[in-house]
Design a protein around this motif. Structure first.
Motif, PDB file in Angstrom:
ATOM      1  N   PHE A  48       0.968  -1.217   0.108  1.00 12.70           N
ATOM      2  CA  PHE A  48      -0.206   0.046  -0.045  1.00 12.70           C
ATOM      3  C   PHE A  48       0.954   1.372  -0.058  1.00 12.70           C
ATOM      4  N   PHE A  49       1.944   1.531   0.874  1.00 12.94           N
ATOM      5  CA  PHE A  49       2.797   2.372   1.030  1.00 12.94           C
ATOM      6  C   PHE A  49       3.713   2.718  -0.043  1.00 12.94           C
ATOM      7  N   ALA A  50       3.974   1.909  -1.002  1.00  9.62           N
ATOM      8  CA  ALA A  50       4.692   1.712  -1.837  1.00  9.62           C
ATOM      9  C   ALA A  50       4.879   2.913  -3.159  1.00  9.62           C
ATOM     10  N   PRO A  51       3.889   3.221  -3.513  1.00 13.87           N
ATOM     11  CA  PRO A  51       3.710   4.598  -4.226  1.00 13.87           C
ATOM     12  C   PRO A  51       3.837   5.914  -3.642  1.00 13.87           C
ATOM     13  N   GLY A  52       3.716   6.037  -2.437  1.00 11.91           N
ATOM     14  CA  GLY A  52       3.910   7.318  -1.835  1.00 11.91           C
ATOM     15  C   GLY A  52       5.466   7.430  -1.359  1.00 11.91           C
ATOM     16  N   ASP A  53       6.111   6.067  -1.061  1.00 10.54           N
ATOM     17  CA  ASP A  53       7.393   5.980  -0.548  1.00 10.54           C
ATOM     18  C   ASP A  53       8.371   6.322  -1.712  1.00 10.54           C
ATOM     19  N   VAL A  54       7.845   5.936  -2.957  1.00  5.37           N
ATOM     20  CA  VAL A  54       8.653   6.033  -4.089  1.00  5.37           C
ATOM     21  C   VAL A  54       8.752   7.540  -4.338  1.00  5.37           C
ATOM     22  N   ILE A  55       7.509   8.221  -4.398  1.00  7.13           N
ATOM     23  CA  ILE A  55       7.542   9.571  -4.808  1.00  7.13           C
ATOM     24  C   ILE A  55       8.605  10.412  -3.616  1.00  7.13           C
ATOM     25  N   LEU A  56       8.064  10.214  -2.445  1.00  9.85           N
ATOM     26  CA  LEU A  56       8.896  10.800  -1.454  1.00  9.85           C
ATOM     27  C   LEU A  56      10.331  10.529  -1.396  1.00  9.85           C
ATOM     28  N   MET A  72      11.913  17.354   4.082  1.00  7.02           N
ATOM     29  CA  MET A  72      11.599  16.095   3.790  1.00  7.02           C
ATOM     30  C   MET A  72      12.849  15.289   4.734  1.00  7.02           C
ATOM     31  N   THR A  73      12.618  14.131   5.101  1.00  8.84           N
ATOM     32  CA  THR A  73      13.572  13.187   5.621  1.00  8.84           C
ATOM     33  C   THR A  73      12.800  11.615   5.508  1.00  8.84           C
ATOM     34  N   PRO A  74      13.649  10.673   5.630  1.00  8.35           N
ATOM     35  CA  PRO A  74      13.120   9.507   5.657  1.00  8.35           C
ATOM     36  C   PRO A  74      12.207   9.227   6.583  1.00  8.35           C
ATOM     37  N   LYS A  75      12.122   9.842   7.470  1.00  8.14           N
ATOM     38  CA  LYS A  75      11.162   9.753   8.593  1.00  8.14           C
ATOM     39  C   LYS A  75       9.689   9.784   7.990  1.00  8.14           C
ATOM     40  N   LEU A  76       9.388  10.300   6.893  1.00 10.43           N
ATOM     41  CA  LEU A  76       8.328  10.345   6.124  1.00 10.43           C
ATOM     42  C   LEU A  76       7.958   9.073   5.485  1.00 10.43           C
ATOM     43  N   VAL A  77       8.851   8.097   5.426  1.00  8.94           N
ATOM     44  CA  VAL A  77       8.514   6.832   4.804  1.00  8.94           C
ATOM     45  C   VAL A  77       7.380   6.162   5.693  1.00  8.94           C
ATOM     46  N   SER A  78       6.123   5.861   5.199  1.00  8.06           N
ATOM     47  CA  SER A  78       5.144   5.251   5.531  1.00  8.06           C
ATOM     48  C   SER A  78       4.435   5.974   6.440  1.00  8.06           C
ATOM     49  N   GLY A  79       4.673   7.325   6.385  1.00 11.56           N
ATOM     50  CA  GLY A  79       3.993   8.125   7.567  1.00 11.56           C
ATOM     51  C   GLY A  79       2.729   8.845   6.597  1.00 11.56           C
ATOM     52  N   TRP A  80       2.326   9.939   7.301  1.00  7.39           N
ATOM     53  CA  TRP A  80       1.177  10.725   6.803  1.00  7.39           C
ATOM     54  C   TRP A  80       0.940  10.949   5.227  1.00  7.39           C
ATOM     55  N   SER A  82       3.098   9.793   2.883  1.00  3.24           N
ATOM     56  CA  SER A  82       3.079   8.617   2.120  1.00  3.24           C
ATOM     57  C   SER A  82       1.801   7.892   2.140  1.00  3.24           C
ATOM     58  N   PHE A  83       0.871   8.054   3.235  1.00  5.66           N
ATOM     59  CA  PHE A  83      -0.343   7.404   3.124  1.00  5.66           C
ATOM     60  C   PHE A  83      -1.172   8.430   2.244  1.00  5.66           C
ATOM     61  N   ALA A  84      -1.326   9.652   2.266  1.00  2.54           N
ATOM     62  CA  ALA A  84      -2.028  10.331   1.436  1.00  2.54           C
ATOM     63  C   ALA A  84      -1.778  10.105   0.054  1.00  2.54           C
ATOM     64  N   ILE A  85      -0.394  10.274  -0.523  1.00  5.27           N
ATOM     65  CA  ILE A  85       0.063   9.993  -1.764  1.00  5.27           C
ATOM     66  C   ILE A  85      -0.419   8.518  -2.233  1.00  5.27           C
ATOM     67  N   SER A  86      -0.193   7.521  -1.469  1.00 11.65           N
ATOM     68  CA  SER A  86      -0.602   6.215  -1.726  1.00 11.65           C
ATOM     69  C   SER A  86      -2.082   6.113  -1.895  1.00 11.65           C
ATOM     70  N   PHE A  87      -2.920   6.667  -0.899  1.00  8.67           N
ATOM     71  CA  PHE A  87      -4.353   6.509  -1.186  1.00  8.67           C
ATOM     72  C   PHE A  87      -4.696   6.967  -2.325  1.00  8.67           C
ATOM     73  N   LEU A  88      -4.327   8.231  -2.957  1.00  3.99           N
ATOM     74  CA  LEU A  88      -4.696   8.804  -3.990  1.00  3.99           C
ATOM     75  C   LEU A  88      -4.478   7.990  -5.128  1.00  3.99           C
ATOM     76  N   PHE A  89      -3.174   7.489  -5.288  1.00  2.31           N
ATOM     77  CA  PHE A  89      -2.739   6.652  -6.323  1.00  2.31           C
ATOM     78  C   PHE A  89      -3.524   5.130  -6.401  1.00  2.31           C
ATOM     79  N   TRP A  90      -3.852   4.592  -5.321  1.00  6.18           N
ATOM     80  CA  TRP A  90      -4.690   3.296  -5.364  1.00  6.18           C
ATOM     81  C   TRP A  90      -6.278   3.786  -5.662  1.00  6.18           C
ATOM     82  N   ALA A  91      -6.540   4.869  -5.434  1.00  8.77           N
ATOM     83  CA  ALA A  91      -7.758   5.224  -5.476  1.00  8.77           C
ATOM     84  C   ALA A  91      -8.013   5.667  -7.172  1.00  8.77           C
TER      85      ALA A  91
END
Length: 114
Positions: A48-56, A72-80, A82-91
């Motif tokens: 699920f988080f892959a698209p957001g993580d790729v972009i970030l 931006m830091t790697p702390k964003l990986v699988s965070g909010w 990443s969730f928003a970007i991934s949710f939009l991608f999967w939708a």
């Protein structure tokens, strides 16, 4: 639910190392020495988080000045974010898949049967 060990490690790394670690998939993703239902949940989260993580992580690697400006830091990986970007991608992806499936079904219904 506790975060996977992999996500915790990624968040402490520099962007190039975080990129490498993010795409290192292991079956025992939570690192407890067993394959359990917890791993299945983390596999789904990983996908699920892959698209957001790729972009970030891509922005951090390819556009470091933009990443620095946006703090931006790697702390964003699988965070909010990443969730928003991934949710939009999967939708969008699932919406297009559904629309294409419906279109193909309607086409089959309208075509003459032999």
């Amino acid at each position: 639910m506790a975060e996977s060990t992999i996500v915790e490690v990624i968040r402490m790394l520099d962007p190039p190392d975080a990129w490498t670690m993010r795409w290192h998939f292991v079956i025992d993703i939570n690192g407890d020495g067993q394959i359990t239902i917890s791993d299945v949940w983390l596999w789904a989260s990983y996908i699920f988080f892959a698209p957001g993580d790729v972009i970030l992580l891509g922005i951090m690697l390819k556009l470091p000045s933009v990443a620095a400006f946006l703090e931006m830091t790697p702390k964003l990986v699988s965070g909010w974010w990443s969730f928003a970007i991934s949710f939009l991608f999967w939708a969008i992806f699932l919406g297009n898949l559904s629309a294409e499936s419906k279109r193909a079904k309607e086409e089959r219904a309208q075509s003459p049967r032999l």
